[in-house]
Scaffold this motif. Structure first.
Motif, PDB file in Angstrom:
ATOM      1  N   THR A   1       2.254  -1.153  12.194  1.00  0.00           N
ATOM      2  CA  THR A   1       1.299  -2.130  11.637  1.00  0.00           C
ATOM      3  C   THR A   1      -0.011  -1.435  11.264  1.00  0.00           C
ATOM      4  O   THR A   1      -0.584  -1.686  10.204  1.00  0.00           O
ATOM      5  CB  THR A   1       1.023  -3.260  12.666  1.00  0.00           C
ATOM      6  N   ILE A   2      -0.472  -0.554  12.138  1.00  0.00           N
ATOM      7  CA  ILE A   2      -1.738   0.148  11.866  1.00  0.00           C
ATOM      8  C   ILE A   2      -1.583   1.046  10.632  1.00  0.00           C
ATOM      9  O   ILE A   2      -2.439   1.051   9.737  1.00  0.00           O
ATOM     10  CB  ILE A   2      -2.191   0.968  13.099  1.00  0.00           C
ATOM     11  N   LEU A   3      -0.475   1.777  10.559  1.00  0.00           N
ATOM     12  CA  LEU A   3      -0.281   2.686   9.419  1.00  0.00           C
ATOM     13  C   LEU A   3      -0.189   1.899   8.113  1.00  0.00           C
ATOM     14  O   LEU A   3      -0.756   2.294   7.091  1.00  0.00           O
ATOM     15  CB  LEU A   3       0.968   3.554   9.623  1.00  0.00           C
ATOM     16  N   TYR A   4       0.502   0.772   8.165  1.00  0.00           N
ATOM     17  CA  TYR A   4       0.633  -0.071   6.976  1.00  0.00           C
ATOM     18  C   TYR A   4      -0.745  -0.580   6.541  1.00  0.00           C
ATOM     19  O   TYR A   4      -1.115  -0.542   5.368  1.00  0.00           O
ATOM     20  CB  TYR A   4       1.587  -1.240   7.268  1.00  0.00           C
ATOM     21  N   PHE A   5      -1.513  -1.029   7.535  1.00  0.00           N
ATOM     22  CA  PHE A   5      -2.860  -1.539   7.278  1.00  0.00           C
ATOM     23  C   PHE A   5      -3.737  -0.449   6.631  1.00  0.00           C
ATOM     24  O   PHE A   5      -4.441  -0.700   5.649  1.00  0.00           O
ATOM     25  CB  PHE A   5      -3.471  -2.020   8.603  1.00  0.00           C
TER      26      PHE A   5
ATOM     27  N   ALA B   1      -6.415   1.882   1.912  1.00  0.00           N
ATOM     28  CA  ALA B   1      -6.671   3.065   1.080  1.00  0.00           C
ATOM     29  C   ALA B   1      -6.385   2.768  -0.386  1.00  0.00           C
ATOM     30  O   ALA B   1      -7.038   3.313  -1.271  1.00  0.00           O
ATOM     31  CB  ALA B   1      -5.831   4.234   1.561  1.00  0.00           C
ATOM     32  N   SER B   2      -5.393   1.886  -0.642  1.00  0.00           N
ATOM     33  CA  SER B   2      -5.037   1.625  -2.036  1.00  0.00           C
ATOM     34  C   SER B   2      -5.771   0.416  -2.620  1.00  0.00           C
ATOM     35  O   SER B   2      -5.659   0.133  -3.802  1.00  0.00           O
ATOM     36  CB  SER B   2      -3.523   1.442  -2.163  1.00  0.00           C
ATOM     37  N   ALA B   3      -6.551  -0.279  -1.770  1.00  0.00           N
ATOM     38  CA  ALA B   3      -7.282  -1.454  -2.277  1.00  0.00           C
ATOM     39  C   ALA B   3      -8.407  -0.993  -3.195  1.00  0.00           C
ATOM     40  O   ALA B   3      -9.078  -0.009  -2.898  1.00  0.00           O
ATOM     41  CB  ALA B   3      -7.855  -2.234  -1.096  1.00  0.00           C
ATOM     42  N   PRO B   4      -8.608  -1.701  -4.345  1.00  0.00           N
ATOM     43  CA  PRO B   4      -9.690  -1.281  -5.233  1.00  0.00           C
ATOM     44  C   PRO B   4     -11.048  -1.446  -4.555  1.00  0.00           C
ATOM     45  O   PRO B   4     -11.246  -2.410  -3.810  1.00  0.00           O
ATOM     46  CB  PRO B   4      -9.558  -2.245  -6.424  1.00  0.00           C
TER      47      PRO B   4
END
Ligand SMILES: Nc1ncnc2c1ncn2[C@@H]1O[C@H](COP(=O)(O)OP(=O)(O)OP(=O)(O)O)[C@@H](O)[C@H]1O
Ligand SMILES: Nc1nc2c(ncn2[C@@H]2O[C@H](COP(=O)(O)O)[C@@H](O)[C@H]2O)c(=O)[nH]1
Length: 178
Positions: free
Chosen positions: A164-168, A173-176
């Motif tokens: 869950t943490i890695l996904y978050f 990181a990919s959010a504009p």
């Protein structure tokens, strides 16, 4: 920053994050090492008179012991890695978030009280230590997630929590950026 009450699993999840390439910042404390803990790996274990407040980005007193993150530790880690993790109490996490709002994320971890006791027992903590930690957690409202948390997660299984943490982190990181 991993934040949560004693026994919620910050250290354990932190080991797993290190294995996934997100190493740990080693903080400094005046508490005594637990069995198996090593100086320079788990903490820099120091006497109170060895600490110079000017060396620290933040310091806190937790359960009558001093804890803190040094400027040097952060500087050296960020020369080598773009992402690191650190386990801090609420005060430390809030202070860091205020000072570095863009660079820091707070992940608040929790488990039910009964599970905290069970896990601390399994970790080998004495009954007295457990009772002190639980009292402290309740007095300081440590069980309640902090408002500043970016992710709140119940640490049921270590694998699930780490995923869950890695996904978050990947999502963030990919959010504009605004
Ligand atoms: N998801 C989990 N399932 C079962 N046991 C766990 C889990 N996460 C951690 N533990 C166990 O719970 C105990 C406490 O975990 P850990 O030491 O990581 O907590 P902590 O939040 O770092 O506590 P403290 O703030 O007191 O240092 C350890 O014995 C650890 O192996
Ligand atoms: N504000 C800070 N909190 C810290 C630091 N290093 C650890 N901690 C937190 O303290 C408590 C107690 O830790 P324990 O290892 O004695 O159980 C826990 O919440 C840690 O996350 C620090 O440098 N600054």
């Amino acid at each position: 920053m991993l934040v949560g009450p004693s026994g919620s699993g910050k250290t354990t999840v932190g080991y797993a994050l290190s294995e996934k390439g997100i190493p740990k910042l080693v903080t400094t404390t005046t508490r005594k090492p637990r069995e198996g803990e090593r100086d320079g790996v788990d903490y820099y274990f120091r006497e109170p008179d060895e600490l110079n407040p000017d060396d620290f980005i933040e310091q806190t007193v937790y359960n009558q012991r001093i804890y803190g993150l040094t400027k040097n530790e952060v500087k050296h880690a960020l020369e080598k890695y773009d992402k690191v993790h650190v386990s801090l109490d609420k005060n430390g996490a809030k202070a860091m978030k205020q000072a570095y709002p863009e660079e820091t994320l707070i992940i608040f971890m929790y488990v039910p009280l009964s599970e905290m006791v069970k896990r601390m027992t399994e970790r080998g903590d004495s009954e007295q230590k457990i009772s002190e930690r639980i009292d402290f957690s309740q007095e300081t409202n440590e069980l309640k997630p902090i408002e500043e948390a970016d992710l709140i997660i119940e640490n049921r299984s270590i694998e699930e929590t780490v995923d869950t943490i890695l996904y978050f982190l990947k999502q963030r990181a990919s959010a504009p950026t605004e």
